[in-house]
Scaffold this motif. Structure first.
Motif, PDB file in Angstrom:
ATOM      1  N   ASP A 268       0.755  -1.368   0.196  1.00  0.00           N
ATOM      2  CA  ASP A 268      -0.084  -0.136   0.068  1.00  0.00           C
ATOM      3  C   ASP A 268       1.200   0.835   0.160  1.00  0.00           C
ATOM      4  O   ASP A 268       1.909   1.191   0.090  1.00  0.00           O
ATOM      5  CB  ASP A 268      -1.274  -0.081   0.721  1.00  0.00           C
ATOM      6  CG  ASP A 268      -1.644  -1.029   1.031  1.00  0.00           C
ATOM      7  OD1 ASP A 268      -2.498  -0.979  -0.332  1.00  0.00           O
ATOM      8  OD2 ASP A 268      -2.639  -1.192   2.517  1.00  0.00           O
ATOM      9  N   ASN A 271      -3.384   7.041  -0.106  1.00  0.00           N
ATOM     10  CA  ASN A 271      -4.674   7.469  -0.330  1.00  0.00           C
ATOM     11  C   ASN A 271      -4.741   5.127  -1.574  1.00  0.00           C
ATOM     12  O   ASN A 271      -5.164   5.021  -0.739  1.00  0.00           O
ATOM     13  CB  ASN A 271      -5.248   8.507  -1.507  1.00  0.00           C
ATOM     14  CG  ASN A 271      -4.756   9.635  -1.216  1.00  0.00           C
ATOM     15  OD1 ASN A 271      -5.065   9.733   0.366  1.00  0.00           O
ATOM     16  ND2 ASN A 271      -4.490  10.337  -1.746  1.00  0.00           N
ATOM     17  N   ASN A 272      -5.130   5.520  -2.312  1.00  0.00           N
ATOM     18  CA  ASN A 272      -6.313   4.617  -3.069  1.00  0.00           C
ATOM     19  C   ASN A 272      -4.822   4.140  -4.320  1.00  0.00           C
ATOM     20  O   ASN A 272      -5.143   3.429  -5.568  1.00  0.00           O
ATOM     21  CB  ASN A 272      -7.139   4.912  -4.004  1.00  0.00           C
ATOM     22  CG  ASN A 272      -7.065   5.533  -4.921  1.00  0.00           C
ATOM     23  OD1 ASN A 272      -6.484   6.781  -5.097  1.00  0.00           O
ATOM     24  ND2 ASN A 272      -7.634   6.087  -6.543  1.00  0.00           N
ATOM     25  N   LYS A 273      -4.065   4.376  -4.237  1.00  0.00           N
ATOM     26  CA  LYS A 273      -2.545   3.342  -4.995  1.00  0.00           C
ATOM     27  C   LYS A 273      -2.096   2.789  -3.944  1.00  0.00           C
ATOM     28  O   LYS A 273      -1.641   2.417  -2.613  1.00  0.00           O
ATOM     29  CB  LYS A 273      -1.476   4.940  -4.722  1.00  0.00           C
ATOM     30  CG  LYS A 273      -1.999   6.253  -5.343  1.00  0.00           C
ATOM     31  CD  LYS A 273      -2.535   6.291  -6.579  1.00  0.00           C
ATOM     32  CE  LYS A 273      -2.376   7.162  -7.345  1.00  0.00           C
ATOM     33  NZ  LYS A 273      -2.833   7.079  -8.968  1.00  0.00           N
ATOM     34  N   GLU A 346      -3.004   3.091  -9.561  1.00  0.00           N
ATOM     35  CA  GLU A 346      -4.553   2.722  -9.030  1.00  0.00           C
ATOM     36  C   GLU A 346      -4.903   1.905  -8.512  1.00  0.00           C
ATOM     37  O   GLU A 346      -5.402   0.838  -8.742  1.00  0.00           O
ATOM     38  CB  GLU A 346      -5.590   3.791  -9.705  1.00  0.00           C
ATOM     39  CG  GLU A 346      -6.657   3.867  -9.078  1.00  0.00           C
ATOM     40  CD  GLU A 346      -7.298   4.940 -10.087  1.00  0.00           C
ATOM     41  OE1 GLU A 346      -8.626   4.501 -10.113  1.00  0.00           O
ATOM     42  OE2 GLU A 346      -7.022   4.752 -10.957  1.00  0.00           O
ATOM     43  N   LYS A 347      -5.575   1.491  -6.953  1.00  0.00           N
ATOM     44  CA  LYS A 347      -5.746   0.558  -6.173  1.00  0.00           C
ATOM     45  C   LYS A 347      -7.355   0.752  -6.580  1.00  0.00           C
ATOM     46  O   LYS A 347      -7.755   1.400  -5.644  1.00  0.00           O
ATOM     47  CB  LYS A 347      -4.945  -0.220  -4.978  1.00  0.00           C
ATOM     48  CG  LYS A 347      -5.846  -1.128  -4.709  1.00  0.00           C
ATOM     49  CD  LYS A 347      -4.780  -1.452  -2.773  1.00  0.00           C
ATOM     50  CE  LYS A 347      -5.754  -0.362  -1.659  1.00  0.00           C
ATOM     51  NZ  LYS A 347      -4.947  -0.371  -0.916  1.00  0.00           N
ATOM     52  N   LEU A 348      -7.630  -0.651  -7.023  1.00  0.00           N
ATOM     53  CA  LEU A 348      -9.307  -0.751  -6.674  1.00  0.00           C
ATOM     54  C   LEU A 348     -10.108  -1.370  -5.371  1.00  0.00           C
ATOM     55  O   LEU A 348     -10.961  -1.049  -4.760  1.00  0.00           O
ATOM     56  CB  LEU A 348     -10.127  -1.737  -8.124  1.00  0.00           C
ATOM     57  CG  LEU A 348      -9.896  -0.403  -9.363  1.00  0.00           C
ATOM     58  CD1 LEU A 348     -10.029  -1.075 -10.777  1.00  0.00           C
ATOM     59  CD2 LEU A 348     -10.350   1.222  -9.154  1.00  0.00           C
ATOM     60  N   GLU A 349      -9.675  -2.926  -4.867  1.00  0.00           N
ATOM     61  CA  GLU A 349      -9.955  -2.978  -4.427  1.00  0.00           C
ATOM     62  C   GLU A 349      -9.088  -4.519  -3.897  1.00  0.00           C
ATOM     63  O   GLU A 349      -8.042  -5.108  -4.444  1.00  0.00           O
ATOM     64  CB  GLU A 349     -10.997  -4.074  -4.708  1.00  0.00           C
ATOM     65  CG  GLU A 349     -11.667  -5.120  -5.910  1.00  0.00           C
ATOM     66  CD  GLU A 349     -12.469  -5.676  -6.280  1.00  0.00           C
ATOM     67  OE1 GLU A 349     -13.150  -6.039  -4.957  1.00  0.00           O
ATOM     68  OE2 GLU A 349     -12.820  -5.546  -7.046  1.00  0.00           O
TER      69      GLU A 349
END
Length: 362
Positions: A268, A271-273, A346-349
């Motif tokens: 990780d 944020n969403n990265k 970019e991470k989604l889930e």
């Protein structure tokens, strides 16, 4: 964008005052010579006031008109501002504003000239590198063909050998041209990204399967480690991102130590990265070379590793593909110890199952 000018009356005030004093003194001398002082005192004061007001109005209006014409001409000639935005009410005797604008313009042009010089230097170096990269396979192909034409093609064994070598030279030319075409499209923004959602483990699995044999030649172990026991769904152009990861892993194998390791770590970020790290224990990179790593055709070793092949455009392509995804790439290296290239995605889930096949590959 038009600059707001300060309305200045200082010049008109001072000039009118000097003119009034001068004329009043002359008129006073004349009146004192021919008329009684008591009779002419009121007239002198009235004259002084009228003279001052008249001088002030004429000077202020004429100066504004004069400066408007001159300043507008300057602005038109140096293209500082759009002439249509320059109104008469904006241009007065405030020359300080004009001076600051001209200085700003001059500084901007100086920076532009310096940037052009840097680009010209880069262009010359780039053309020299392109010439060198294309010249080597071209001369190789030419040499084998000329040898065959001079009589070597009569020998079937030699003919097949030379044709195969000439074909390798052509393949290298095609490889370089394709990479150049891709960089051109990336820089021009013409390369379409077909974004989709996919598991990061699938991307790494595909790259490791592709490079398994190449790593085995140097007995390099390919490792895959997560920050947790979960897989990650990401968004991007899978084919292009596979090219990014492939180029990074190929470099780690190419410059890695025999019996060494190449490890991919996913963790990780912010944020969403997520951050994807490619780490090796190879020869490393000197600090002075790191800022130029992503330049086209730049090589850390100018001679020793040309035998490894490649177009010299791999890292440049990596950088441009990640920039097209609006992502970042980072480099950390210690000479003689190893290197680490990392980039964001970019991470989604998160997915709870991790493919065990890619935990370790040799």
């Amino acid at each position: 964008m038009a600059k707001e000018f300060k309305r200045s009356f200082k010049f008109a005030f001072n000039t009118s005052f000097y003119i009034t004093i001068f004329l009043t003194v002359l008129v006073s001398i004349f009146l004192f010579s021919f008329f009684d002082f008591s009779i002419s005192l009121f007239f002198i004061l009235t004259f002084a006031g009228s003279c001052y007001l008249f001088s002030f109005m004429v000077i202020q209006l004429r100066i504004e008109k004069f400066i408007y014409k001159r300043v507008k001409g300057i602005y038109d000639s140096v293209s500082l501002l759009d002439a249509t935005t320059l109104q008469r009410t904006q241009v007065t005797t405030d020359m300080a504003t004009l001076k600051s604008e001209v200085e700003r313009f001059a500084k901007g042009k100086k920076l532009e000239i310096e940037a052009l010089k840097i680009r010209e230097s880069y262009r010359k170096e780039f053309l020299g590198n392109v010439s060198h990269e294309l010249k080597t396979p071209l001369f190789t192909v030419q040499g084998y063909i000329l040898t065959l034409l001079d009589g070597a093609m009569k020998d079937k064994t030699l003919r097949k050998k030379y044709l195969n070598r000439a074909m390798k030279g052509v393949d290298r030319l095609i490889y370089i041209v394709k990479d150049l075409d891709m960089i051109t499209k990336l820089e021009a923004g013409d390369l379409h990204l077909d974004k989709e959602n996919f598991l990061i483990s699938e991307l790494i699995h595909g790259v490791y399967e592709l490079l398994e044999m190449k790593a085995a030649k140097k007995n390099i172990t390919l490792l895959y480690d997560f920050d947790s026991n979960t897989d990650v769904m990401v968004c991007g152009d899978k084919e292009r991102l596979q090219q990014v990861l492939t180029n990074l892993v190929v470099n780690s194998i190419k410059y890695g130590e025999k019996d060494g390791t190449t490890e991919i770590t996913v963790e990780d970020f912010i944020n969403n990265k997520i951050l994807v790290r490619v780490t090796d224990n190879g020869e490393g990179i000197k600090q002075e070379n790191i800022p130029r790593l992503f330049e086209r055709f730049f090589r850390v070793d100018k001679s020793g590793n040309r035998k490894e092949g490649g177009s010299g455009l791999g890292l440049s392509i990596v950088k441009h593909i990640l920039e097209a995804h609006e992502e970042k790439i980072y480099v950390e290296s210690e000479f003689g110890v190893g290197s680490e290239f990392s980039f964001t995605l970019e991470k989604l889930e998160e997915v709870t199952e991790v493919d065990p096949l890619i935990t370790e590959m040799t």
